[in-house]
Design a protein around this motif. Structure first.
Motif, mmCIF file in Angstrom:
data_model
loop_
_atom_site.group_PDB
_atom_site.id
_atom_site.type_symbol
_atom_site.label_atom_id
_atom_site.label_comp_id
_atom_site.label_asym_id
_atom_site.label_seq_id
_atom_site.Cartn_x
_atom_site.Cartn_y
_atom_site.Cartn_z
ATOM 1 N N TYR A 257 0.846 -1.190 0.000
ATOM 2 C CA TYR A 257 0.000 0.000 0.000
ATOM 3 C C TYR A 257 0.887 1.248 0.000
ATOM 4 O O TYR A 257 2.015 1.219 0.499
ATOM 5 N N ARG A 258 0.369 2.313 -0.597
ATOM 6 C CA ARG A 258 1.129 3.571 -0.610
ATOM 7 C C ARG A 258 0.215 4.686 -0.119
ATOM 8 O O ARG A 258 -0.872 4.888 -0.647
ATOM 9 N N ILE A 259 0.665 5.388 0.901
ATOM 10 C CA ILE A 259 -0.081 6.533 1.414
ATOM 11 C C ILE A 259 0.901 7.675 1.641
ATOM 12 O O ILE A 259 1.895 7.509 2.362
ATOM 13 N N ALA A 305 1.514 -0.034 9.191
ATOM 14 C CA ALA A 305 0.077 0.124 8.951
ATOM 15 C C ALA A 305 -0.293 1.591 8.967
ATOM 16 O O ALA A 305 0.376 2.412 9.599
ATOM 17 N N CYS A 306 -1.369 1.898 8.260
ATOM 18 C CA CYS A 306 -1.861 3.269 8.195
ATOM 19 C C CYS A 306 -3.000 3.447 9.181
ATOM 20 O O CYS A 306 -3.884 2.600 9.302
ATOM 21 N N VAL A 307 -3.010 4.586 9.853
ATOM 22 C CA VAL A 307 -4.054 4.901 10.820
ATOM 23 C C VAL A 307 -5.422 4.989 10.133
ATOM 24 O O VAL A 307 -6.457 4.803 10.777
ATOM 25 N N SER A 397 5.441 8.079 12.280
ATOM 26 C CA SER A 397 6.708 7.346 12.396
ATOM 27 C C SER A 397 7.423 7.059 11.081
ATOM 28 O O SER A 397 8.643 7.004 11.060
ATOM 29 N N ALA A 398 6.667 6.860 9.993
ATOM 30 C CA ALA A 398 7.282 6.200 8.831
ATOM 31 C C ALA A 398 7.682 7.183 7.738
ATOM 32 O O ALA A 398 7.541 6.892 6.541
ATOM 33 N N THR A 399 8.213 8.342 8.122
ATOM 34 C CA THR A 399 8.547 9.401 7.167
ATOM 35 C C THR A 399 9.408 8.890 6.013
ATOM 36 O O THR A 399 10.478 8.321 6.220
ATOM 37 N N LYS A 400 8.899 9.114 4.803
ATOM 38 C CA LYS A 400 9.609 8.720 3.587
ATOM 39 C C LYS A 400 10.399 9.918 3.065
ATOM 40 O O LYS A 400 10.141 11.040 3.445
ATOM 41 N N TRP A 401 11.367 9.663 2.200
ATOM 42 C CA TRP A 401 12.223 10.729 1.636
ATOM 43 C C TRP A 401 12.732 11.626 2.783
ATOM 44 O O TRP A 401 12.690 12.867 2.720
#
Ligand SMILES: Nc1nc2c(c(=O)[nH]1)N[C@H]1C(S)=C(S)[C@@H](COP(=O)(O)O)O[C@H]1N2
Ligand SMILES: [Mo]
Length: 539
Positions: A257-259, A305-307, A397-401
């Motif tokens: 999944y991508r959010i 997981a996404c909230v 928590s899951a900060t990308k870039w």
């Protein structure tokens, strides 16, 4: 018989030749311009569609590559001999010239012999579609850009040529009409044409630049060699159940999944990437990608997981991440004892607020990840570096870039979603879902495997229970957990008699907590409730 150049309805009853309409020559010229603008709209719309669907499915690139491939060797050799290293530029320049000429012809055709201009444009669209779909690595959505481009091109051509025709037909035939409708209609054409041309230029150049940047970052990513992990993830026997229809234990990157809030995927060059650790620290630290990687990487299996995931939803995935503990990185900067939060920031400005102790706790594998399932992070999943914290929803928590870790306090700073109505902290809630049978499915009578996933990241799952209608809860069989940070699979063999049933699942975590049946929506800190499916057992 009525010649096209005679006017049989002339009031005098006699036929006389219609004078050549003034401006016909000029009109053809503007029709040619309209064709070129329509071609520009075609390319711009295709590039824009590519940004959102298939970044490498650009008609410009695909047709260019196709032409370079099919040019006969003698021609190629001649071009190389004549132009040297500029050979490709010459070939592509000739292609560009051919496109301009063909689209000008399409414009004139559409004016004089409709709908042949549109047909010509449609044919060009089909050719570019073929060039894109026959390329190696064409994806499931690669057809979208050329189709969107073709539709946009034809629409713009119709729009412009129709206005042009109106302007021509209303053109003054003698001085008396001097400032009449002809002028107004002509102005209408010029305004629309200028608008179409300007938007095609701006959108086309912007979207092409963005697609080219991501293509070049994709190439860098492909060439990147990640360091070898010192420790790999051991997958215990029985970690994956063999049940048709259940989610795989590890989610393939392509299905993950991508959010995110990013309109276009940030293109970050690892060689110029820097991570800054600042805020309430003893010393500000800056790390390059190589410096980070040389701290030593290990593998970690973590389910994120996404909230926003609804009960039973798919905004969750499990991967083997390759990374460096955040606590080792924070230690370099010596965080103040009075800090209680780390605000991680991405290159595009997104921020997440993570409790400092979740990142420094030696018992929790919070990492800065550079790899995902044996590859560098995919661009959409945060290339080159993102954060992964077991047990916390992605938005905190899951900060990308990733670009910055600011050591701070919850009193002083907020993550992106907090002022938008979401909780400042977001521990993942104990949950479970039924993957098979699907809701609404019909299964044959007899033995049916009811199976799915359950998760309580950082705590671990101890049991899963399934209930048929209002019957007693029955214990499902669990897969062997990889660790307490990953989801587990579960299965219950169900002897089903014909009828319609509701199946419900709930999980029990390692602390003995039973998943609540109380339904709550995702905001502000994650959905709760039991996942239920209705199934029909055929007679
Ligand atoms: N830069 C950035 N990082 C982000 C986000 C974002 O919007 N921007 N969204 C977060 C949210 S809400 C989630 S659930 C996870 C999703 O990660 P994934 O897209 O790799 O599955 O990324 C997190 N990291
Ligand atoms: Mo999320």
């Amino acid at each position: 018989m009525a010649e096209p150049t005679t006017n049989p309805s002339d009031a005098s009853g006699a036929t006389r030749p219609v004078p050549p309409r003034p401006g016909d020559r000029a009109t053809s010229g503007w029709a040619a311009v309209s064709g070129v603008i329509a071609a520009g709209a075609f390319l711009a719309a295709a590039e824009l569609a590519a940004v959102f669907t298939a970044r490498d499915a650009s008609p410009i690139v695909a047709v260019g590559a196709f032409v370079i491939d099919v040019v006969p060797p003698p021609v190629k050799e001649f071009v190389i001999a004549a132009f040297g290293v500029a050979d490709k530029a010459v070939l592509l320049g000739s292609l560009g010239l051919a496109v301009v000429i063909a689209s000008a012809i399409a414009g004139v055709l559409e004016l004089r012999r409709p709908p042949w201009g549109a047909v010509l444009l449609g044919g060009a669209g089909l050719l570019s579609l073929a060039a894109i779909l026959t390329r190696a690595g064409a994806g499931a959505l690669s057809w979208v850009p050329p189709v969107v481009g073709t539709v946009a091109g034809i629409l713009v051509l119709e729009l412009l040529v129709r206005r042009l025709r109106r302007a021509r037909d209303a053109a003054p035939t003698h001085e008396a009409d001097g400032a009449g409708t002809g002028t107004v209609d002509r102005r209408g054409f010029f305004v629309v044409a200028a608008l179409a041309a300007a938007s095609a230029l701006v959108v086309g150049i912007g979207a092409r630049a963005s697609n080219a940047a991501s293509a070049s970052i994709d190439a860098l990513r492909g060439a990147l060699r990640l360091p070898t992990p010192r420790r790999t993830v051991a997958i215990p026997a029985g970690a994956e159940l063999d049940v048709p229809g259940i989610s795989p234990l590890f989610t393939p990157n392509a299905d993950f999944y991508r959010i995110d809030t990013a309109l276009t995927v940030p293109a970050v060059d690892p060689s110029s990437w820097r991570l800054t650790i600042d805020g309430m620290v003893g010393r500000r630290v800056e790390l390059s990608f190589d410096e980070l990687a040389s701290m030593g990487v290990d593998e970690y299996a973590v389910t994120i997981a996404c909230v926003s995931n609804e009960v039973g939803g798919g905004l969750i995935g499990n991967a083997i991440w390759l990374g460096v503990p955040v606590r080792d990185i924070l230690a370099l900067a010596a965080p103040d004892a009075s800090a209680d939060m780390v605000l991680s920031r991405s290159v595009d400005g997104f921020t997440a607020s993570t409790p400092l102790d979740a990142l420094t706790d030696p018992g929790r594998d919070a990492i800065l990840a550079v790899g995902m399932n044996g590859e560098p992070l995919p661009l959409e999943h945060g290339f080159p570096v993102r954060m992964i914290v077991p047990g916390l929803y992605g938005y905190v928590s899951a900060t990308k870039w990733l670009s910055e870790l600011k050591v701070t306090t919850f009193a002083a700073d907020q993550g992106y979603w907090t002022p938008r109505g979401w909780s400042p902290t977001g521990p993942i809630k104990l949950s479970s879902r039924i993957d098979t049978p699907r809701s609404g499915a019909t299964v044959p009578a007899g033995r049916t495997a009811v199976a799915g996933m359950a998760w309580a990241q950082h705590t671990g799952i101890d049991g899963v229970e399934v209930r048929v209608d209002d019957g007693a809860w029955r214990r499902a069989e669990l897969s062997t957990p990889v660790n307490r940070d990953t989801w587990v699979q579960w299965v219950l063999e169900w002897d089903a008699a014909p009828g319609t049933y509701e199946l419900t699942v709930r999980a029990v975590d390692h602390d003995g907590q039973v998943q609540t049946g109380e339904s709550a929506p995702p905001p502000p800190d994650g959905a709760t409730g039991w996942h239920r499916v209705r199934v029909t057992v055929a007679g």
